[in-house]
Design a protein around this motif. Structure first.
Motif, mmCIF file in Angstrom:
data_model
loop_
_atom_site.group_PDB
_atom_site.id
_atom_site.type_symbol
_atom_site.label_atom_id
_atom_site.label_comp_id
_atom_site.label_asym_id
_atom_site.label_seq_id
_atom_site.Cartn_x
_atom_site.Cartn_y
_atom_site.Cartn_z
ATOM 1 N N LEU A 20 -9.484 -11.271 41.977
ATOM 2 C CA LEU A 20 -10.503 -11.584 42.979
ATOM 3 C C LEU A 20 -11.086 -10.309 43.578
ATOM 4 C CD1 LEU A 20 -8.726 -14.547 44.815
ATOM 5 C CD2 LEU A 20 -10.688 -14.699 43.274
ATOM 6 N N GLU A 21 -10.227 -9.322 43.810
ATOM 7 C CA GLU A 21 -10.715 -8.060 44.369
ATOM 8 C C GLU A 21 -11.614 -7.343 43.372
ATOM 9 O OE1 GLU A 21 -11.119 -5.272 47.458
ATOM 10 O OE2 GLU A 21 -10.371 -7.326 47.390
ATOM 11 N N ASP A 22 -11.258 -7.388 42.092
ATOM 12 C CA ASP A 22 -12.093 -6.774 41.063
ATOM 13 C C ASP A 22 -13.440 -7.469 40.934
ATOM 14 O OD1 ASP A 22 -10.510 -4.685 40.310
ATOM 15 O OD2 ASP A 22 -9.631 -5.678 38.566
ATOM 16 N N MET A 23 -13.462 -8.756 41.193
ATOM 17 C CA MET A 23 -14.713 -9.498 41.090
ATOM 18 C C MET A 23 -15.620 -9.252 42.296
ATOM 19 S SD MET A 23 -14.793 -10.965 38.197
ATOM 20 C CE MET A 23 -16.027 -12.244 38.317
ATOM 21 N N LYS A 24 -15.089 -8.605 43.331
ATOM 22 C CA LYS A 24 -15.893 -8.304 44.514
ATOM 23 C C LYS A 24 -16.152 -6.818 44.695
ATOM 24 C CE LYS A 24 -14.437 -7.767 48.683
ATOM 25 N NZ LYS A 24 -15.273 -6.631 49.164
ATOM 26 N N SER A 25 -15.167 -6.003 44.331
ATOM 27 C CA SER A 25 -15.300 -4.575 44.630
ATOM 28 C C SER A 25 -14.842 -3.662 43.503
ATOM 29 C CB SER A 25 -14.491 -4.232 45.892
ATOM 30 O OG SER A 25 -14.902 -5.001 46.992
ATOM 31 N N GLY A 26 -14.413 -4.212 42.371
ATOM 32 C CA GLY A 26 -13.779 -3.385 41.355
ATOM 33 C C GLY A 26 -14.716 -2.794 40.328
ATOM 34 N N SER A 27 -14.130 -1.936 39.494
ATOM 35 C CA SER A 27 -14.834 -1.361 38.352
ATOM 36 C C SER A 27 -13.823 -1.135 37.235
ATOM 37 C CB SER A 27 -15.502 -0.034 38.719
ATOM 38 O OG SER A 27 -14.544 1.005 38.763
ATOM 39 N N PHE A 28 -14.311 -0.958 36.012
ATOM 40 C CA PHE A 28 -13.407 -0.701 34.894
ATOM 41 C C PHE A 28 -12.759 0.679 35.004
ATOM 42 C CE2 PHE A 28 -15.738 -4.215 32.883
ATOM 43 C CZ PHE A 28 -14.661 -4.937 32.392
ATOM 44 N N ASP A 29 -13.301 1.540 35.848
ATOM 45 C CA ASP A 29 -12.664 2.838 36.090
ATOM 46 C C ASP A 29 -11.272 2.661 36.682
ATOM 47 O OD1 ASP A 29 -14.917 4.030 35.183
ATOM 48 O OD2 ASP A 29 -15.696 4.624 37.137
ATOM 49 N N ALA A 30 -11.078 1.585 37.453
ATOM 50 C CA ALA A 30 -9.796 1.334 38.110
ATOM 51 C C ALA A 30 -9.154 0.043 37.612
ATOM 52 C CB ALA A 30 -9.997 1.278 39.625
ATOM 53 N N TRP A 31 -9.576 -0.447 36.448
ATOM 54 C CA TRP A 31 -9.065 -1.704 35.915
ATOM 55 C C TRP A 31 -7.565 -1.643 35.637
ATOM 56 C CZ3 TRP A 31 -9.626 -3.880 30.361
ATOM 57 C CH2 TRP A 31 -9.415 -5.263 30.369
ATOM 58 N N ARG A 32 -7.033 -0.451 35.450
ATOM 59 C CA ARG A 32 -5.609 -0.314 35.129
ATOM 60 C C ARG A 32 -4.723 -0.880 36.231
ATOM 61 N NH1 ARG A 32 -7.649 4.673 36.141
ATOM 62 N NH2 ARG A 32 -6.721 5.955 37.789
ATOM 63 N N ILE A 33 -5.216 -0.947 37.469
ATOM 64 C CA ILE A 33 -4.418 -1.519 38.551
ATOM 65 C C ILE A 33 -4.197 -3.004 38.289
ATOM 66 C CG2 ILE A 33 -4.404 -2.054 41.019
ATOM 67 C CD1 ILE A 33 -5.886 0.567 41.483
ATOM 68 N N ASN A 34 -5.238 -3.699 37.871
ATOM 69 C CA ASN A 34 -5.114 -5.107 37.511
ATOM 70 C C ASN A 34 -4.231 -5.271 36.278
ATOM 71 O OD1 ASN A 34 -5.700 -7.885 36.843
ATOM 72 N ND2 ASN A 34 -7.570 -7.704 38.063
ATOM 73 N N LEU A 35 -4.424 -4.377 35.298
ATOM 74 C CA LEU A 35 -3.624 -4.438 34.075
ATOM 75 C C LEU A 35 -2.146 -4.175 34.349
ATOM 76 C CD1 LEU A 35 -5.969 -2.565 31.561
ATOM 77 C CD2 LEU A 35 -5.616 -5.033 31.797
ATOM 78 N N PHE A 36 -1.862 -3.355 35.339
ATOM 79 C CA PHE A 36 -0.475 -3.088 35.742
ATOM 80 C C PHE A 36 0.231 -4.396 36.087
ATOM 81 C CE2 PHE A 36 2.471 -2.649 39.285
ATOM 82 C CZ PHE A 36 3.331 -1.651 38.868
ATOM 83 N N TRP A 37 -0.392 -5.200 36.937
ATOM 84 C CA TRP A 37 0.245 -6.447 37.384
ATOM 85 C C TRP A 37 0.321 -7.469 36.261
ATOM 86 C CZ3 TRP A 37 2.831 -5.819 41.581
ATOM 87 C CH2 TRP A 37 2.393 -4.918 42.547
ATOM 88 N N MET A 38 -0.723 -7.544 35.458
ATOM 89 C CA MET A 38 -0.706 -8.492 34.360
ATOM 90 C C MET A 38 0.358 -8.124 33.328
ATOM 91 S SD MET A 38 -3.905 -9.822 31.984
ATOM 92 C CE MET A 38 -4.779 -10.474 33.399
ATOM 93 N N SER A 39 0.488 -6.841 33.048
ATOM 94 C CA SER A 39 1.494 -6.386 32.089
ATOM 95 C C SER A 39 2.905 -6.646 32.600
ATOM 96 C CB SER A 39 1.312 -4.892 31.797
ATOM 97 O OG SER A 39 0.044 -4.629 31.233
ATOM 98 N N ILE A 40 3.128 -6.406 33.891
ATOM 99 C CA ILE A 40 4.430 -6.687 34.488
ATOM 100 C C ILE A 40 4.742 -8.177 34.375
ATOM 101 C CG2 ILE A 40 5.666 -6.851 36.690
ATOM 102 C CD1 ILE A 40 5.754 -4.062 35.727
ATOM 103 N N TYR A 41 3.733 -9.005 34.646
ATOM 104 C CA TYR A 41 3.939 -10.453 34.523
ATOM 105 C C TYR A 41 4.343 -10.817 33.095
ATOM 106 C CZ TYR A 41 3.092 -15.441 34.192
ATOM 107 O OH TYR A 41 3.252 -16.777 33.958
ATOM 108 N N LEU A 42 3.640 -10.285 32.107
ATOM 109 C CA LEU A 42 3.899 -10.638 30.716
ATOM 110 C C LEU A 42 5.294 -10.203 30.275
ATOM 111 C CD1 LEU A 42 0.425 -9.731 29.154
ATOM 112 C CD2 LEU A 42 1.343 -12.024 29.597
ATOM 113 N N VAL A 43 5.724 -9.033 30.737
ATOM 114 C CA VAL A 43 7.078 -8.569 30.424
ATOM 115 C C VAL A 43 8.109 -9.493 31.065
ATOM 116 C CG1 VAL A 43 8.735 -6.727 30.845
ATOM 117 C CG2 VAL A 43 6.452 -6.163 30.055
ATOM 118 N N GLN A 44 7.911 -9.800 32.344
ATOM 119 C CA GLN A 44 8.814 -10.700 33.058
ATOM 120 C C GLN A 44 8.857 -12.074 32.383
ATOM 121 O OE1 GLN A 44 10.646 -9.993 35.801
ATOM 122 N NE2 GLN A 44 11.399 -12.056 36.263
#
Length: 402
Positions: free
Chosen positions: A362-386
């Motif tokens: 939601l934050e990326d859809m309002k204020s984000g950019s692909f320059d900082a997309w790794r923050i979103n990918l961090f959480w998604m990757s952690i979820y997938l590992v878990q």
């Protein structure tokens, strides 16, 4: 407390910690450290990668599908270098894509088991650290650095970056088994600081995510005397002290920022977002199929080859990659949120990570950019590992019981 320190000083925690430092290093530049934090995090992650690559974990099919969708979008960005109209911003965005790739690669090689408890402890450490620092600057009147443009420094994270991390800390606190007085105080301070920062996005996204959390967790909520007593206490405190609480909270807050109707007409940041969205759509309409290439959003929005983005990842992907990019981006999140919707209803840990992913989406859809997309990918990757290790553990448990 002994369990806390045992976790914090474990190797598993170290692997999570340096992963976090690598991904969030951009928000830590203000810390007077003798070595560049990004390079330090990357070096430590590379060392751990070399040590852990000797044994490769086999993941579930649905995890590979999710990762494939992410890598597919990165591949489209890479190919768009062949026709991009950008030369300056495209170089920066290519570096960002490399960091995004490493962000996805690291956890799937390094983590060999469930890492939720380590991440939970880390989020409490971050939340406590953030509270101490923010209360210090709040009561020493240096909180102005978040509002006065004359005080702006590139090394200091924006109020939005700080706000969304406070929101993430709050959501992680919901994974605690018991609701204690210190936990309640911790949450109240996080909410207080969140309102003082004045960021609409983190605040409203947190409210929405809490609503989603309780809706998906509804069948697991048990009404006992502690829950009823706590709710009654909160009700009477609000009933008798609401005026004082409101006065204290909004003392230094521009309350008009939270008036969405008024903000849409007067707030410069909202008006600017509307402007760049309109320009971004115009660029997409002119090049609807494959866009104008990686990094071209700067030219589309300003007419100059510089760092600029429409504050919306879907629109950014459509500007630079056209319908191909837009559909690739949407497929990542449609698959993630729909596939895991029923799964997270059955497990509180996965639900917390799922809601965190929603928060940053939601934050990326309002204020984000692909320059900082790794923050979103961090959480998604952690979820997938878990998810992977947790599902494998459940499968083995069922087999053994049979």
């Amino acid at each position: 407390m002994g369990d806390f320190f045992k976790t914090v000083f474990s190797y598993n925690f170290f692997k999570v910690f340096i992963y976090f430092i690598f991904v969030f290093s951009g928000s830590l530049k203000w810390i007077p450290f003798p070595i560049d934090i990004t390079l330090l995090g990357a070096f430590l992650c590379a060392m751990v990668l070399v040590l852990e690559i000797k044994s490769i974990t086999i993941f579930r099919r649905e995890v590979y599908i999710q990762v494939l969708l992410i890598l597919l979008l990165m591949f489209f960005f890479l190919v768009s270098n062949l026709y991009t109209v950008s030369y300056i911003y495209s170089e920066k965005k290519n570096i960002a894509m490399i960091l995004n790739f490493l962000t996805v690669l690291y956890p799937f090689i390094v983590f060999k088991n469930i890492v939720f408890e380590e991440l939970k402890k880390l989020m409490y450490v971050i939340g406590g650290f953030a509270i101490v620092v923010l209360l210090y600057v709040y009561f020493t009147y240096t909180f102005i650095i978040f509002f006065d443009v004359t005080q702006y420094s590139e090394t200091i994270p924006t109020y939005l970056a700080v706000g969304i991390m406070l929101s993430a800390c709050f959501i992680f606190s919901m994974s605690s088994q018991r609701v204690t007085a210190p936990l309640i105080i911790y949450r109240i301070i996080l909410l207080f600081l969140l309102t003082q920062l004045g960021g609409r996005g983190p605040f409203f996204n947190l409210i929405l995510c809490i609503g989603v959390y309780y809706f998906l967790n509804l069948k697991n909520i048990k009404l006992n005397y502690k829950v009823v007593l706590s709710a009654a206490t909160a009700f009477f405190v609000i009933l008798f002290y609401l005026h004082d609480i409101v006065d204290f909270i909004i003392e230094n807050v521009n309350i008009d920022r939270f008036n969405l109707l008024k903000a849409s007409q007067e707030d410069e940041s909202v008006i600017y977002r509307v402007m760049v969205i309109n320009k971004g759509l115009e660029s997409f309409y002119s090049h609807p199929f494959i866009g104008t290439g990686i990094g071209s959003s700067g030219i589309a929005l300003t007419g100059i080859d510089q760092v600029e983005y429409p504050h919306n990842l879907l629109l950014e992907s459509m500007i630079e990659l056209g319908l191909v990019g837009g559909l690739a981006y949407l497929s990542i999140y449609i698959y993630f949120f729909l596939y895991n919707l029923e799964i997270v209803r059955k497990d509180k840990k996965l639900l917390v990570l799922y809601v965190i992913c929603l928060l940053f989406f939601l934050e990326d859809m309002k204020s984000g950019s692909f320059d900082a997309w790794r923050i979103n990918l961090f959480w998604m990757s952690i979820y997938l590992v878990q998810y992977n290790f947790q599902m494998n553990y459940i499968s083995k448990k069922v087999i053994h019981s049979v």
